[in-house]
Each structure stands twice: as C-alpha cells, then as structure tokens.
Scaffold this motif. Sequence first.
Motif, PDB file in Angstrom:
ATOM      1  N   TYR A  38       0.833  -1.200   0.000  1.00 19.33           N
ATOM      2  CA  TYR A  38       0.000   0.000   0.000  1.00 19.33           C
ATOM      3  C   TYR A  38       0.877   1.263   0.000  1.00 19.33           C
ATOM      4  O   TYR A  38       1.935   1.306   0.632  1.00 19.33           O
ATOM      5  CB  TYR A  38      -0.933   0.004   1.208  1.00 19.33           C
ATOM      6  N   MET A  53      -3.969   4.633  -0.242  1.00 20.09           N
ATOM      7  CA  MET A  53      -4.847   3.459  -0.362  1.00 20.09           C
ATOM      8  C   MET A  53      -4.674   2.734  -1.684  1.00 20.09           C
ATOM      9  O   MET A  53      -5.383   1.776  -1.952  1.00 20.09           O
ATOM     10  CB  MET A  53      -6.300   3.873  -0.165  1.00 20.09           C
ATOM     11  N   LEU A  98      10.268  -1.811  14.466  1.00 26.52           N
ATOM     12  CA  LEU A  98       8.844  -1.780  14.840  1.00 26.52           C
ATOM     13  C   LEU A  98       8.689  -2.015  16.340  1.00 26.52           C
ATOM     14  O   LEU A  98       7.944  -1.295  17.019  1.00 26.52           O
ATOM     15  CB  LEU A  98       8.065  -2.853  14.063  1.00 26.52           C
ATOM     16  N   GLN A 121      -1.017  -7.805   2.130  1.00 23.06           N
ATOM     17  CA  GLN A 121      -0.384  -9.129   2.258  1.00 23.06           C
ATOM     18  C   GLN A 121       0.262  -9.161   3.622  1.00 23.06           C
ATOM     19  O   GLN A 121       1.471  -8.972   3.747  1.00 23.06           O
ATOM     20  CB  GLN A 121       0.728  -9.275   1.224  1.00 23.06           C
ATOM     21  N   PRO A 122      -0.532  -9.358   4.659  1.00 22.81           N
ATOM     22  CA  PRO A 122       0.005  -9.181   6.005  1.00 22.81           C
ATOM     23  C   PRO A 122       0.972 -10.301   6.379  1.00 22.81           C
ATOM     24  O   PRO A 122       0.763 -11.451   6.007  1.00 22.81           O
ATOM     25  CB  PRO A 122      -1.233  -9.232   6.892  1.00 22.81           C
ATOM     26  N   PRO A 123       2.043  -9.942   7.093  1.00 19.71           N
ATOM     27  CA  PRO A 123       2.914 -10.982   7.638  1.00 19.71           C
ATOM     28  C   PRO A 123       2.214 -11.664   8.809  1.00 19.71           C
ATOM     29  O   PRO A 123       1.195 -11.170   9.295  1.00 19.71           O
ATOM     30  CB  PRO A 123       4.130 -10.194   8.119  1.00 19.71           C
ATOM     31  N   VAL A 152      -7.053  -5.456   9.708  1.00 18.65           N
ATOM     32  CA  VAL A 152      -6.718  -4.482   8.663  1.00 18.65           C
ATOM     33  C   VAL A 152      -6.985  -5.115   7.291  1.00 18.65           C
ATOM     34  O   VAL A 152      -7.531  -4.479   6.388  1.00 18.65           O
ATOM     35  CB  VAL A 152      -5.250  -4.005   8.772  1.00 18.65           C
ATOM     36  N   LEU A 195       0.674   3.821   1.568  1.00 16.52           N
ATOM     37  CA  LEU A 195       0.967   4.302   2.922  1.00 16.52           C
ATOM     38  C   LEU A 195       2.417   3.993   3.315  1.00 16.52           C
ATOM     39  O   LEU A 195       3.065   4.803   3.985  1.00 16.52           O
ATOM     40  CB  LEU A 195      -0.011   3.655   3.912  1.00 16.52           C
ATOM     41  N   TYR A 204      -4.203   6.188  12.422  1.00 18.47           N
ATOM     42  CA  TYR A 204      -4.313   4.779  12.775  1.00 18.47           C
ATOM     43  C   TYR A 204      -4.118   4.580  14.272  1.00 18.47           C
ATOM     44  O   TYR A 204      -3.885   3.476  14.742  1.00 18.47           O
ATOM     45  CB  TYR A 204      -3.324   3.930  11.970  1.00 18.47           C
ATOM     46  N   PHE A 222       2.619 -12.852  12.743  1.00 18.99           N
ATOM     47  CA  PHE A 222       3.401 -12.713  13.971  1.00 18.99           C
ATOM     48  C   PHE A 222       2.780 -13.625  15.006  1.00 18.99           C
ATOM     49  O   PHE A 222       1.560 -13.686  15.125  1.00 18.99           O
ATOM     50  CB  PHE A 222       3.308 -11.276  14.501  1.00 18.99           C
ATOM     51  N   MET A 243      13.445  -4.500   9.866  1.00 23.93           N
ATOM     52  CA  MET A 243      12.320  -3.588  10.103  1.00 23.93           C
ATOM     53  C   MET A 243      11.562  -3.989  11.366  1.00 23.93           C
ATOM     54  O   MET A 243      11.076  -3.129  12.114  1.00 23.93           O
ATOM     55  CB  MET A 243      11.377  -3.614   8.902  1.00 23.93           C
ATOM     56  N   SER A 277       6.888 -13.742   6.794  1.00 27.27           N
ATOM     57  CA  SER A 277       6.411 -12.816   5.776  1.00 27.27           C
ATOM     58  C   SER A 277       6.541 -13.432   4.399  1.00 27.27           C
ATOM     59  O   SER A 277       7.380 -14.293   4.170  1.00 27.27           O
ATOM     60  CB  SER A 277       7.249 -11.538   5.836  1.00 27.27           C
ATOM     61  N   LEU A 287       7.284   0.484  19.212  1.00 29.31           N
ATOM     62  CA  LEU A 287       6.200   0.144  20.133  1.00 29.31           C
ATOM     63  C   LEU A 287       6.636   0.394  21.576  1.00 29.31           C
ATOM     64  O   LEU A 287       5.829   0.843  22.406  1.00 29.31           O
ATOM     65  CB  LEU A 287       5.782  -1.321  19.959  1.00 29.31           C
ATOM     66  N   LEU A 297      -0.756  -8.800  17.519  1.00 26.17           N
ATOM     67  CA  LEU A 297      -0.338  -8.321  16.187  1.00 26.17           C
ATOM     68  C   LEU A 297      -0.991  -9.097  15.052  1.00 26.17           C
ATOM     69  O   LEU A 297      -1.378  -8.526  14.033  1.00 26.17           O
ATOM     70  CB  LEU A 297       1.181  -8.444  16.038  1.00 26.17           C
ATOM     71  N   PHE A 331      -3.860   1.207  17.185  1.00 19.14           N
ATOM     72  CA  PHE A 331      -2.871   0.930  18.223  1.00 19.14           C
ATOM     73  C   PHE A 331      -3.537   0.806  19.589  1.00 19.14           C
ATOM     74  O   PHE A 331      -3.144  -0.016  20.400  1.00 19.14           O
ATOM     75  CB  PHE A 331      -1.792   2.021  18.240  1.00 19.14           C
TER      76      PHE A 331
HETATM   77  O1  1MF Z   1       0.838  -5.681   2.188  1.00 17.69           O
HETATM   78  C1  1MF Z   1       0.914  -4.500   2.587  1.00 17.69           C
HETATM   79  O2  1MF Z   1       0.624  -3.519   1.839  1.00 17.69           O
HETATM   80  C2  1MF Z   1       1.369  -4.207   3.976  1.00 17.69           C
HETATM   81  C3  1MF Z   1       1.594  -2.902   4.360  1.00 17.69           C
HETATM   82  C4  1MF Z   1       1.981  -2.626   5.669  1.00 17.69           C
HETATM   83  C5  1MF Z   1       1.562  -5.245   4.877  1.00 17.69           C
HETATM   84  C6  1MF Z   1       1.942  -4.956   6.193  1.00 17.69           C
HETATM   85  C7  1MF Z   1       2.158  -3.640   6.577  1.00 17.69           C
HETATM   86  C8  1MF Z   1       2.536  -3.293   7.982  1.00 17.69           C
HETATM   87  N1  1MF Z   1       3.810  -3.915   8.435  1.00 17.69           N
HETATM   88  C9  1MF Z   1       4.904  -3.563   7.515  1.00 17.69           C
HETATM   89  C10 1MF Z   1       6.108  -4.444   7.694  1.00 17.69           C
HETATM   90  C11 1MF Z   1       5.914  -5.914   7.356  1.00 17.69           C
HETATM   91  C12 1MF Z   1       5.802  -6.191   5.879  1.00 17.69           C
HETATM   92  C13 1MF Z   1       5.903  -7.661   5.559  1.00 17.69           C
HETATM   93  O3  1MF Z   1       6.609  -8.413   6.280  1.00 17.69           O
HETATM   94  O4  1MF Z   1       5.290  -8.129   4.581  1.00 17.69           O
HETATM   95  C14 1MF Z   1       4.113  -3.468   9.821  1.00 17.69           C
HETATM   96  C15 1MF Z   1       3.333  -4.294  10.833  1.00 17.69           C
HETATM   97  C16 1MF Z   1       3.392  -3.797  12.262  1.00 17.69           C
HETATM   98  C17 1MF Z   1       4.291  -4.376  13.165  1.00 17.69           C
HETATM   99  C18 1MF Z   1       4.362  -3.897  14.473  1.00 17.69           C
HETATM  100  C19 1MF Z   1       3.542  -2.853  14.876  1.00 17.69           C
HETATM  101  C20 1MF Z   1       2.642  -2.282  14.007  1.00 17.69           C
HETATM  102  C21 1MF Z   1       2.569  -2.762  12.706  1.00 17.69           C
HETATM  103  O5  1MF Z   1       1.726  -2.214  11.798  1.00 17.69           O
HETATM  104  C22 1MF Z   1       0.497  -1.594  12.184  1.00 17.69           C
HETATM  105  C23 1MF Z   1      -0.203  -1.256  10.931  1.00 17.69           C
HETATM  106  C24 1MF Z   1      -0.430  -2.234   9.959  1.00 17.69           C
HETATM  107  C25 1MF Z   1      -1.054  -1.891   8.747  1.00 17.69           C
HETATM  108  C26 1MF Z   1      -1.476  -0.596   8.526  1.00 17.69           C
HETATM  109  C27 1MF Z   1      -1.293   0.390   9.493  1.00 17.69           C
HETATM  110  C28 1MF Z   1      -0.637   0.062  10.700  1.00 17.69           C
HETATM  111  C29 1MF Z   1      -2.118  -0.247   7.260  1.00 17.69           C
HETATM  112  C30 1MF Z   1      -3.267   0.526   7.210  1.00 17.69           C
HETATM  113  C31 1MF Z   1      -3.825   0.885   5.980  1.00 17.69           C
HETATM  114  C32 1MF Z   1      -3.214   0.470   4.792  1.00 17.69           C
HETATM  115  C33 1MF Z   1      -2.058  -0.301   4.831  1.00 17.69           C
HETATM  116  C34 1MF Z   1      -1.517  -0.662   6.058  1.00 17.69           C
HETATM  117  O6  1MF Z   1      -3.666   0.817   3.551  1.00 17.69           O
HETATM  118  C35 1MF Z   1      -4.536   1.839   3.371  1.00 17.69           C
HETATM  119  C36 1MF Z   1      -4.190   3.147   3.698  1.00 17.69           C
HETATM  120  C37 1MF Z   1      -5.105   4.176   3.529  1.00 17.69           C
HETATM  121  C38 1MF Z   1      -6.369   3.866   3.028  1.00 17.69           C
HETATM  122  C39 1MF Z   1      -6.705   2.556   2.694  1.00 17.69           C
HETATM  123  C40 1MF Z   1      -5.764   1.542   2.874  1.00 17.69           C
END
Ligand code: 1MF
Length: 186
Positions: A2, A39, A147, A115-117, A107, A4, A82, A119, A143, A135, A151, A100, A86
């Motif tokens: 994404y 998004m 993270l 494509q969420p990892p 989400v 973001l 977001y 945990f 990363m 992942s 936290l 997590l 949290f």
């Molecule tokens: O597949 C993805 O696009 C993706 C994006 C972000 C998958 C995971 C993540 C979050 N993650 C990133 C690192 C791992 C990537 C991997 O191994 O494949 C971090 C996870 C995390 C770990 C510890 C503490 C908090 C964490 O994240 C919290 C989080 C997770 C997802 C989002 C926000 C906070 C999120 C929210 C909206 C998203 C995308 C991710 O997309 C949108 C944004 C705006 C409007 C609509 C959609």
Amino acid sequence: MYGLVNRAIEDMVRTHHGAETWEQVKRQAGVDIEMFVSMESYPDSVSYSLVAAASEVLGQPAEALLEAFGEHWTLYTAQQGYGELFRMGGSSLKEFLQNLHTLHTNVALSFPHLQPPSFWCTEVTDSSLRLHYQSTRPGLAPMVVGLVKGLGTMFDTPVAIVADRTRADGADHDEFVVTFSSRTRP
Ligand code: 1MF
C-alpha cells in the motif's frame, strides 16, 4: 505494498534529510511517481528500490534504514489516523505483540490487497517473549527490530530485541527474543 508504506518512507527521508535528498532518492531509484496515494497498491519493487536508493544516497546500510523505518512506521501511522488501531491492539507492549496477528487480520478485512505478515509469540513470561515473524516478503527482519523499538516508545516501555533465528541462516521464518519491563499503560 500500500502507498501508505511509501509515504512513510518519504516522510522519514524528508524529515531527517530534506526535500532535495528525497527527490535525489526517487531519481536514483528510477521511481517516477510524484505523490504516492495511501490506499493504492504499488509493486513491492517500488519500496525495495526506494530503500536501496536511500542506502546509496545517504551512505547507510539498507539494514540500518529498514530498522529506522520500522521505528518511524509506528510513529507515522499513529499520527496518520491509525491511532485507534494501536489502542485496540492492547494496553501494554506484551499484549500488543500478542495481538499483532489479529490486528493484521482486521486491517486485511478492510484492505483486500494487504499481504500481512504473520506474527506469533511463544515462551511468554512477565518480562520476555519469543516473537515469530513470517512474511511473504524477503529481507525485512531488520524492520521488525525497529517496529518493536517504536512500540516500546509508544508504550513508554524500555525494550530490548535480539534476532535469534533468521531466514538468512536457513530457518523458515525469523525469531526474536524480546525483553521488556512489565509495567502497563495507565
Ligand atoms: O501488504 C501491505 O501492503 C502491507 C503494508 C503494511 C503489509 C503490512 C504492513 C505493515 N507492516 C509492515 C512491515 C511488514 C511487511 C511484511 O513483512 O510483509 C508493519 C506491521 C506492524 C508491526 C508492528 C507494529 C505495528 C505494525 O503495523 C500496524 C499497521 C499495519 C497496517 C497498517 C497500518 C498500521 C495499514 C493501514 C492501511 C493500509 C495499509 C496498512 O492501507 C490503506 C491506507 C489508507 C487507506 C486505505 C488503505
């Protein structure tokens, strides 16, 4: 990933190194996108190229940038609306880490291209646990270190994290030993 994610990379580089450096990173990465849309979903190669280019431009190892990015992600997403995510994640670092997986499942319900990892936690005590991270994407273990440190800041909890088993050594996922203080958020 994404947009973001790319916006968070941009925010980190611009905040610490300025707008000029960010333009240089994008040029070096061959990324010709003026503004990322949060998004919208972009190829993972865009994010990987940005990190590789930032590593060259800033003269810092990619691993160090990924760790800094993990820390920045927690602050950035909390700031970008977001925060509720949290708060729902738990009232202590330990609880949050244990939630997590559920957080990502939630989400992913709203954002189908996520494509969420995975945990999960084992060997949980009052002051430590073993964090497992699996992942679909390679190379992102540094990363996770950032993270978890982010936290720690968010929960005002001193935390230490050490990589224990890694995919780089042939394991099928990464494992970290996380040590923390057991205080909960008031
Ligand atoms: O597949 C993805 O696009 C993706 C994006 C972000 C998958 C995971 C993540 C979050 N993650 C990133 C690192 C791992 C990537 C991997 O191994 O494949 C971090 C996870 C995390 C770990 C510890 C503490 C908090 C964490 O994240 C919290 C989080 C997770 C997802 C989002 C926000 C906070 C999120 C929210 C909206 C998203 C995308 C991710 O997309 C949108 C944004 C705006 C409007 C609509 C959609």
